[in-house]
Design an enzyme around this catalytic site. Structure first.
Site, mmCIF file in Angstrom:
data_model
loop_
_atom_site.group_PDB
_atom_site.id
_atom_site.type_symbol
_atom_site.label_atom_id
_atom_site.label_comp_id
_atom_site.label_asym_id
_atom_site.label_seq_id
_atom_site.Cartn_x
_atom_site.Cartn_y
_atom_site.Cartn_z
ATOM 1 N N SER A 251 44.832 -11.459 32.531
ATOM 2 C CA SER A 251 45.809 -12.201 33.313
ATOM 3 C C SER A 251 47.211 -11.888 32.809
ATOM 4 O O SER A 251 47.387 -11.219 31.797
ATOM 5 C CB SER A 251 45.541 -13.704 33.203
ATOM 6 O OG SER A 251 46.060 -14.177 31.979
ATOM 7 N N LYS A 252 48.179 -12.411 33.552
ATOM 8 C CA LYS A 252 49.587 -12.133 33.241
ATOM 9 C C LYS A 252 49.949 -12.490 31.796
ATOM 10 O O LYS A 252 50.833 -11.890 31.215
ATOM 11 C CB LYS A 252 50.476 -12.943 34.174
ATOM 12 C CG LYS A 252 50.661 -12.292 35.513
ATOM 13 C CD LYS A 252 51.812 -12.942 36.247
ATOM 14 C CE LYS A 252 51.728 -12.612 37.721
ATOM 15 N NZ LYS A 252 51.879 -13.773 38.569
ATOM 16 N N ARG A 253 49.227 -13.481 31.278
ATOM 17 C CA ARG A 253 49.623 -13.877 29.921
ATOM 18 C C ARG A 253 49.272 -12.811 28.892
ATOM 19 O O ARG A 253 49.795 -12.791 27.794
ATOM 20 C CB ARG A 253 49.074 -15.269 29.623
ATOM 21 C CG ARG A 253 47.896 -15.433 28.826
ATOM 22 C CD ARG A 253 47.296 -16.813 28.973
ATOM 23 N NE ARG A 253 45.903 -16.635 29.314
ATOM 24 C CZ ARG A 253 44.983 -16.284 28.442
ATOM 25 N NH1 ARG A 253 45.297 -16.091 27.178
ATOM 26 N NH2 ARG A 253 43.736 -16.122 28.819
#
Ligand code: GLU
Length: 480
Positions: A251-253
């Protein structure tokens, strides 16, 4: 042999989907198969043409080519699901007519109530089948009330469905455990993707469906629909989903996850393609940087690991740097130009040969194209305002000594013909400093940084005047 990539145009192309596209493409190339691009845009609210365009652009940028699709046409079109509603309608009528589907008049409130009455878990909720056996009178009554209806597929009881997956091996499902009679057409008349996917795969004569394993649980439903309609069944290969370094869903994190952002940050398509194409398997020689033709020659679904591959952002960055260094100089210079412009340089006004010289030195320090932005000043700025580390160095005694000695020597003893080779030994002699104590201050004076290209190389490229100007600048700021 035919394969397909079937993105939903509801946002940017995610690297997970890009990888599915890449494996399809590599498979098609290595097996002489045709690749179909099908746009799954039945989510009319979330699907946009901009997203579709960006998916085309990102796939093309990566070097993926397809043989049939909305832009190219083909024998089995249209290739946008939103343009195929008439086709789906005729199949729905068949399912209804043959008793394999039925209209369900349950309202949302009623369904919610049934869910609560069950174990409360929406995920594991199985439709009770209340509308499964309505009488004609009951149906007419609901219609007369003007109740909207969905269409549900009638799932047979206790049937074993085995998905012979080319990566996972046989995976068995029991029809009694797949959530009950599922909706195939919503009350607004729009068919559900899980239903029409199999119709399209069959009509488009797809022989092998390669997709993410988040779709594995959809497969028994799709196969039941195929069986009810007497459609041929494709083979399947479900790819384990890519994980972040902490083994949770990417994910983006974790870092950049859209192909578009990789492009914007200055990743090269060949590097991203190479990195993603090698996820989950190793080449015969163990080499990680391979020309695409070699990857196509060696890739084999049987070699793909059953385990989820980890997306290693550092490794991709490293690989990109290797590609940057290996690229033809004139071409990589052109690719660097927008990033230089972005950093405020008027690239068109800079002599191209000079720019190529600068790039030939700086690309060794760039893993991504945008890295050049904070390095270019070494060559292109008039003076280099020292960064924090360089500033601390120049404030030290060694720093001041080197500034003073350099100033005297460049003014009194050197000229443009001999300064590039003469400055270093002369200042060294005058200050009696050695190693880091000498080079770090001089580097700070000439480049404003504590890391970077060889100093004699820098001086030769920037020339006598600029070098002198930088020394004067430091003298003024640190020694007066
Ligand atoms: N449209 C689906 C998605 O983007 C893919 C469906 C499929 O490959 O069967 O996730």
């Amino acid at each position: 042999m035919r394969v397909r990539f079937a993105p939903s145009p509801t946002g940017f192309l995610h690297v997970g989907n890009a990888r599915t596209a890449i494996v399809n493409y590599l498979y098609a190339r290595s097996n002489n198969a045709r690749m179909v691009l099908r746009i799954e845009d039945t989510d009319l609210e979330r699907s946009t043409r901009e997203s579709e365009d960006s998916i085309f652009r990102d796939l093309s940028w990566l070097g993926i080519r397809w043989d049939e699709g909305p832009d190219l046409g083909g024998e089995f079109g249209p290739y946008r699901q939103s343009e195929r509603f008439d086709i789906y309608r005729s199949y729905t009528e068949r399912l209804l007519g043959e008793g394999n589907a039925y209209r369900c008049y349950c309202t949302k409130e009623e369904l919610d109530r049934m869910k609560k009455g069950g174990d409360g878990e929406a995920e594991s909720y199985t439709y009770s089948g209340r509308c499964r056996s309505l009488t004609d009178d009951e149906r007419k009554k609901f219609e007369a009330e003007g109740r909207p209806s969905t269409v549900r597929f009638r799932v047979p009881d206790n049937v074993s469905i085995v998905v012979n997956d080319r990566i996972k091996g046989p995976v068995e499902f029991n029809s009694s455990n797949i959530g009950g009679d599922f909706i195939i057409v919503r009350s607004d008349g729009v068919p559900v993707f899980n239903y029409i996917v199999i119709i399209d795969d069959t009509l488009m004569k797809i022989s092998l469906v390669i997709r993410g394993d988040d779709h594995l649980s959809n497969t028994p439903k799709q196969l039941l629909v195929a069986r009810a309609l007497g459609l041929s069944e494709p083979e399947y290969a479900h790819l384990p989903l890519i994980m972040g370094p902490d083994r949770s869903k990417l994910s983006k994190r974790h870092g950049i996850t859209s192909v578009e952002m990789y492009r914007k940050e200055g990743y090269l398509p060949h590097a991203l393609m190479n990195y993603m194409a090698m996820l989950g398997w190793a080449s015969e020689s163990g080499e990680e940087i391979l020309p695409i033709e070699d990857i196509i020659r060696q890739i084999d679904l049987k070699k793909l690991s059953k385990n989820a591959p980890i997306f290693d952002f550092q490794k991709l960055r490293w690989m990109n740097g290797m590609y940057i260094r290996d690229y033809p100089l004139a071409d990589i210079t052109i690719l660097f130009m927008p990033y230089l412009a972005n950093a405020g340089y008027n690239v068109d006004a800079i002599d191209r040969t000079h720019l190529e010289t600068v790039v030939s030195i700086l690309r060794r320090y760039c893993d991504i194209l945008s890295d050049i932005g904070h390095l270019a000043g070494i060559f292109l700025d008039e003076v280099c305002v020292p960064d924090e580390e360089a500033d601390a160095m120049l404030k030290s005694d060694d720093g001041k000594n080197v500034i003073r000695a350099s100033r005297t020597i460049i003014r009194d003893r050197l000229d443009s013909a001999n300064f590039a080779t003469g400055l270093i030994p002369a200042v060294k002699g005058a200050t009696s400093l050695k190693g880091k104590s000498f080079f770090m201050p001089l580097r700070a004076i000439i480049t404003g940084r504590q890391k970077g290209p060889e100093l004699d190389q820098v001086m030769a490229v920037i020339g006598y005047d600029k070098c002198k100007m930088r020394i004067e600048y430091c003298h003024e700021h640190y020694c007066s």
